[in-house]
Each structure stands twice: as structure tokens, then as C-alpha cells.
Enzyme design. Structure first.
Site, PDB file in Angstrom:
ATOM      1  N   CYS A 115       0.818  -1.226   0.000  1.00 47.20           N
ATOM      2  CA  CYS A 115       0.000   0.000   0.000  1.00 47.20           C
ATOM      3  C   CYS A 115       0.848   1.271   0.000  1.00 47.20           C
ATOM      4  CB  CYS A 115      -0.943   0.007   1.200  1.00 47.20           C
ATOM      5  SG  CYS A 115      -2.071  -1.390   1.207  1.00 47.20           S
ATOM      6  N   HIS A 252      -3.249   7.434   1.993  1.00 46.08           N
ATOM      7  CA  HIS A 252      -3.628   6.122   1.463  1.00 46.08           C
ATOM      8  C   HIS A 252      -5.031   5.809   1.979  1.00 46.08           C
ATOM      9  CE1 HIS A 252      -3.959   1.992   0.563  1.00 46.08           C
ATOM     10  NE2 HIS A 252      -3.727   1.555   1.787  1.00 46.08           N
ATOM     11  N   ASN A 282     -10.033  -0.050  -0.631  1.00 45.10           N
ATOM     12  CA  ASN A 282      -8.577   0.055  -0.542  1.00 45.10           C
ATOM     13  C   ASN A 282      -7.976  -0.490  -1.837  1.00 45.10           C
ATOM     14  OD1 ASN A 282      -5.856  -0.199  -0.020  1.00 45.10           O
ATOM     15  ND2 ASN A 282      -6.103  -1.163   1.984  1.00 45.10           N
TER      16      ASN A 282
HETATM   17  N1  ACO Z   1     -18.564  -8.553   8.280  1.00 45.00           N
HETATM   18  C1  ACO Z   1     -19.101  -8.836   9.474  1.00 45.00           C
HETATM   19  N2  ACO Z   1     -18.352  -9.196  10.534  1.00 45.00           N
HETATM   20  C2  ACO Z   1     -17.023  -9.288  10.361  1.00 45.00           C
HETATM   21  C3  ACO Z   1     -16.412  -9.012   9.125  1.00 45.00           C
HETATM   22  C4  ACO Z   1     -17.242  -8.644   8.056  1.00 45.00           C
HETATM   23  N3  ACO Z   1     -16.772  -8.342   6.836  1.00 45.00           N
HETATM   24  N4  ACO Z   1     -15.084  -9.184   9.253  1.00 45.00           N
HETATM   25  C5  ACO Z   1     -14.861  -9.544  10.527  1.00 45.00           C
HETATM   26  N5  ACO Z   1     -16.028  -9.617  11.194  1.00 45.00           N
HETATM   27  C6  ACO Z   1     -16.246  -9.973  12.584  1.00 45.00           C
HETATM   28  C7  ACO Z   1     -15.097 -10.749  13.161  1.00 45.00           C
HETATM   29  O1  ACO Z   1     -15.218 -12.116  12.838  1.00 45.00           O
HETATM   30  C8  ACO Z   1     -15.273 -10.499  14.638  1.00 45.00           C
HETATM   31  O2  ACO Z   1     -16.302 -11.314  15.120  1.00 45.00           O
HETATM   32  P1  ACO Z   1     -16.166 -11.974  16.595  1.00 45.00           P
HETATM   33  O3  ACO Z   1     -16.129 -10.811  17.527  1.00 45.00           O
HETATM   34  O4  ACO Z   1     -17.408 -12.801  16.679  1.00 45.00           O
HETATM   35  O5  ACO Z   1     -14.897 -12.752  16.549  1.00 45.00           O
HETATM   36  C9  ACO Z   1     -15.782  -9.058  14.665  1.00 45.00           C
HETATM   37  O6  ACO Z   1     -16.295  -8.774  13.354  1.00 45.00           O
HETATM   38  C10 ACO Z   1     -14.706  -8.053  15.006  1.00 45.00           C
HETATM   39  O7  ACO Z   1     -13.556  -8.344  14.206  1.00 45.00           O
HETATM   40  P2  ACO Z   1     -12.265  -7.478  14.273  1.00 45.00           P
HETATM   41  O8  ACO Z   1     -11.284  -7.963  13.254  1.00 45.00           O
HETATM   42  O9  ACO Z   1     -11.822  -7.340  15.673  1.00 45.00           O
HETATM   43  O10 ACO Z   1     -12.876  -6.093  13.792  1.00 45.00           O
HETATM   44  P3  ACO Z   1     -12.245  -4.683  13.828  1.00 45.00           P
HETATM   45  O11 ACO Z   1     -13.118  -3.769  14.560  1.00 45.00           O
HETATM   46  O12 ACO Z   1     -10.798  -4.723  14.165  1.00 45.00           O
HETATM   47  O13 ACO Z   1     -12.378  -4.272  12.301  1.00 45.00           O
HETATM   48  C11 ACO Z   1     -10.991  -4.107  10.349  1.00 45.00           C
HETATM   49  C12 ACO Z   1     -11.735  -5.035  11.288  1.00 45.00           C
HETATM   50  C13 ACO Z   1     -11.989  -3.238   9.624  1.00 45.00           C
HETATM   51  C14 ACO Z   1     -10.228  -4.947   9.333  1.00 45.00           C
HETATM   52  C15 ACO Z   1     -10.050  -3.250  11.200  1.00 45.00           C
HETATM   53  O14 ACO Z   1      -9.257  -4.048  12.035  1.00 45.00           O
HETATM   54  C16 ACO Z   1      -9.173  -2.413  10.351  1.00 45.00           C
HETATM   55  O15 ACO Z   1      -9.623  -1.468   9.761  1.00 45.00           O
HETATM   56  N6  ACO Z   1      -7.887  -2.729  10.322  1.00 45.00           N
HETATM   57  C17 ACO Z   1      -6.973  -2.019   9.495  1.00 45.00           C
HETATM   58  C18 ACO Z   1      -6.609  -2.903   8.427  1.00 45.00           C
HETATM   59  C19 ACO Z   1      -6.674  -2.296   7.110  1.00 45.00           C
HETATM   60  O16 ACO Z   1      -7.302  -1.297   6.812  1.00 45.00           O
HETATM   61  N7  ACO Z   1      -5.986  -2.956   6.238  1.00 45.00           N
HETATM   62  C20 ACO Z   1      -5.920  -2.598   4.921  1.00 45.00           C
HETATM   63  C21 ACO Z   1      -4.650  -3.102   4.364  1.00 45.00           C
HETATM   64  S1  ACO Z   1      -3.308  -2.402   5.170  1.00 45.00           S
HETATM   65  C22 ACO Z   1      -3.235  -0.927   4.673  1.00 45.00           C
HETATM   66  O17 ACO Z   1      -3.693  -0.601   3.606  1.00 45.00           O
HETATM   67  C23 ACO Z   1      -2.636  -0.046   5.583  1.00 45.00           C
END
Ligand code: ACO
Length: 325
Positions: A115, A252, A282
Site C-alpha cells: 500500500c 492512502h 482500498n
Molecule cells: N462482516 C461482518 N463481521 C465481520 C467481518 C465482516 N466483513 N469481518 C470480521 N467480522 C467480525 C469478526 O469475525 C469479529 O467477530 P467476533 O467478535 O465474533 O470474533 C468481529 O467482526 C470483530 O472483528 P475485528 O477484526 O476485531 O474487527 P475490527 O473492529 O478490528 O475491524 C478491520 C476489522 C476493519 C479490518 C479493522 O481491524 C481495520 O480497519 N484494520 C486495518 C486494516 C486495514 O485497513 N488494512 C488494509 C490493508 S493495510 C493498509 O492498507 C494499511
């Protein structure tokens, strides 16, 4: 004393026609529009169609940037494509673009910093141009992450999209002050210890397959804001500028919450943030040039404006560049 500066003289982008909304994804994985919008700000993403490889998207963006600059392939002597989803293991996507635009001189190569790829590519092109070795560079971010995704994994497949953006950088003489147009400073970082938090589980020298993107989203989130804030602080320190001096913040586009938290940490006013993640998802290395192209096209970014770009991604890699447009 005169200083060579890498001045942006054209910008262009390309998005595949196919749009996949959150509602569409609700039909294929256990997710909801509410969950995706609340956690990421993403409402839709573009997905490449059959035959639309990364180099095809990149070539469309390159042609648009050349048109915008009023230049042709004959005027370019360097092409750098930032991508982690190349057409082939080799040759590089940049050489595919070079052939497609009919350029038989100069040099073309890829950069892979996931990224952060576009910031790494801008920085690399800037070094070539200010050294005097090259005159005009096409710097492209292009991705087809849809082909690296596990479409059954709801934790990753809802986050990404395809697209490409490009800028033309030209070496011009400046006065050596921050009033010059061009890339004023750039700051790159990486730390390979974080590999397991965001990676693709395949490759030519390991599995012999392309593999799928794997991510520990929470870990990425936890590191992202601090890392991008660090390199933006470096950019302000190197130029004697501050958040108030910025006209536009073009981060980004991974996640609306990361974008807003980074801006808040640096004291960047919300009205200065360019956001496209809602429409594009993204798009990895393509996200910044896509956002730049959108903000130039709608008249927000104008010549003379001070623009901060920053990114963080797999590796981890992260970086910033401060550009006087
Ligand atoms: N739909 C519904 N529920 C979901 C989904 C989905 N698409 N994905 C995960 N869940 C569930 C999980 O299974 C979990 O359930 P559980 O509590 O029963 O186990 C719950 O939602 C919470 O999951 P988390 O992973 O803890 O959710 P979080 O609040 O951290 O959000 C996310 C996830 C959006 C990926 C967040 O961590 C994030 O934004 N991280 C940054 C990563 C990113 O943006 N990466 C992009 C690539 S890197 C870059 O470009 C920098």
C-alpha cells in the site's frame, strides 16, 4: 543556487466499470453494509473485468496523465509502476506499460511496497529527476487486488478494490525553498519484522502459486496511525511546515477510521482531507494517485497548493511526501 525539483505536470486515473456494493457482498459472505461502513467507511469498490490486468489499468491511467500534461510517450524517459499485483512474476508491469504506450527509449521498472508503493515510487522518481539523470517520469500506482483475495474470507474481501492512478513528474529548476513547486521532501520507512500481520500466502519461490492476502486487521490498525504520524512529522520537520500550512491531505485510502485518526493526531482540519475510500475501497498502491486525480479533476487541488501524501502497508512499509502542486 538553483535546485532541480520534481514538479507534477499531469495526473490521470482509471477505474474498471464493474462496481460491487456492500449489498452485493452481503449475498456472498456473512457481512452487512452496516458493519463495513462503520468499521471502514467503504460503500463500494470497482473490480477489474476479464482481460483487465494491472498493466491494462495502468496504461489507461498513464495515457490520461500524459493527456492531462499535454505530453506524449516520446516526452517520458522513466516509468515506475508501484504494484503488488503484477500481470506476471516477470517481466515487470512497467515494461508492459512502456510497450503499450509505444515508448522504446528510457527505462521502466516496478516497485513493490504494497500500500505504500506509490509513495516509494514518487520518492524513487524524485531521486532520479533531481539527480539530472532523467527528465520526465510517469509514476503509476496500479492494482488488481481482487485477484489476490480469498472471496470466502469476510475479514479481507470486503476491504479492497481495483484501479490505477498516475502522475507525470518533470524536472524543473526551483529556488530551493519550500515555495518551489515539486516534491519538497519524502520519508520512507520499513520494518520487516511485521511480515506476518499482512502478507500473501504464496509466491514463485515458496508455494509456486499466487496465493491469497492474509491480514490481522486489528494489528495493522494498531500500528498504522502511529507510523504514518511519524513520517508526516518528519516531513513537517524537514520543511519547517506544519499541519496549518497544508492545503490538502491525501492519505492512502485503507480505512476511514485510520485516515481520520491520523489527521486528528497531526491536527489536520477535516475539511482538508481527500477521501475516496467510500467509493474505491482500498486499492493499495493505486489509492493515492486515484485520490489525487479525483481532487484535481473536481478543482480542489490547484497549482501552488501544499499537498501531503502518506501511506502504510504490508512489510510493514510506510512513508510520506510533501508536494507543492
Ligand atoms: N462482516 C461482518 N463481521 C465481520 C467481518 C465482516 N466483513 N469481518 C470480521 N467480522 C467480525 C469478526 O469475525 C469479529 O467477530 P467476533 O467478535 O465474533 O470474533 C468481529 O467482526 C470483530 O472483528 P475485528 O477484526 O476485531 O474487527 P475490527 O473492529 O478490528 O475491524 C478491520 C476489522 C476493519 C479490518 C479493522 O481491524 C481495520 O480497519 N484494520 C486495518 C486494516 C486495514 O485497513 N488494512 C488494509 C490493508 S493495510 C493498509 O492498507 C494499511
Amino acid at each position: 543556487m538553483k535546485h532541480l525539483r520534481s514538479v507534477v505536470c499531469g495526473v490521470g486515473s482509471y477505474l474498471p466499470a464493474k462496481v460491487v456494493t456492500n449489498a452485493d457482498l452481503e449475498k456472498t459472505v456473512d457481512t452487512s453494509d452496516d458493519w463495513i461502513v462503520q468499521r471502514t467507511g467503504i460503500r463500494q469498490r470497482h473490480i477489474a473485468g476479464e482481460g483487465e490486468t494491472t498493466s491494462v489499468l495502468a496504461t489507461h491511467a498513464a495515457r490520461a496523465a500524459l493527456d492531462n500534461a499535454g505530453l506524449t510517450a516520446a516526452d517520458i524517459d522513466l516509468i515506475i509502476v508501484a504494484t503488488s499485483s503484477p500481470d506476471y512474476t516477470f517481466p515487470s508491469t512497467a515494461t508492459q506499460v512502456q510497450a503499450a504506450i509505444g515508448m522504446t527509449h528510457g527505462a521502466a521498472f516496478d516497485i513493490q511496497a504494497v500500500c505504500s508503493g506509490f509513495v516509494f515510487a514518487v520518492t524513487t522518481a524524485d531521486k532520479f529527476l533531481v539527480s539530472g539523470s532523467h527528465r520526465r517520469a510517469l509514476v503509476i500506482g496500479a492494482e488488481t487486488f481482487s485477484r489476490l483475495l480469498d472471496w470466502n474470507d469476510r475479514t479481507t474481501c470486503v476491504l479492497f478494490g481495483d484501479g490505477a492512478g498516475a502522475i507525470v513528474l518533470e524536472a524543473r529548476e526551483g529556488a530551493g525553498t519550500i515555495k518551489d513547486r515539486g516534491v519538497l521532501t519524502s520519508h520512507l520507512r520499513s520494518d520487516g519484522r511485521h511480515r506476518e500481520k499482512l502478507y500473501v500466502d504464496g509466491g514463485p519461490s515458496t508455494t509456486g502459486t499466487v496465493g491469497h492476502l492474509r491480514m490481522s486487521g486489528r494489528d495493522v490498525f494498531r500500528h498504522a496511525v502511529g507510523m504514518v504520524a511519524d513520517v508526516m512529522t518528519d516531513a513537517f520537520a524537514a520543511t519547517g511546515t506544519s499541519a496549518e500550512d497544508l492545503d490538502w491531505f491525501v492519505p492512502h485510502q485503507a480505512n476511514r477510521r485510520i485516515i481520520d485518526a491520523s489527521a486528528e493526531k497531526l491536527g489536520i482540519a477535516p475539511a482538508k482531507i481527500v477521501v475516496t475510500v467510500d467509493r474505491h475501497g482500498n486499492t493499495s498502491a493505486a489509492s493515492i494517485p486515484l485520490a489525487l486525480a479525483a481532487a484535481v479533476a473536481d478543482g480542489r487541488i490547484k497549482p501552488g497548493h501544499l499537498v501531503m501524501i502518506e501511506a502504510m502497508g504490508g512489510g510493514f512499509t510506510w512513508g510520506s511526501a510533501l508536494i507543492r502542486w
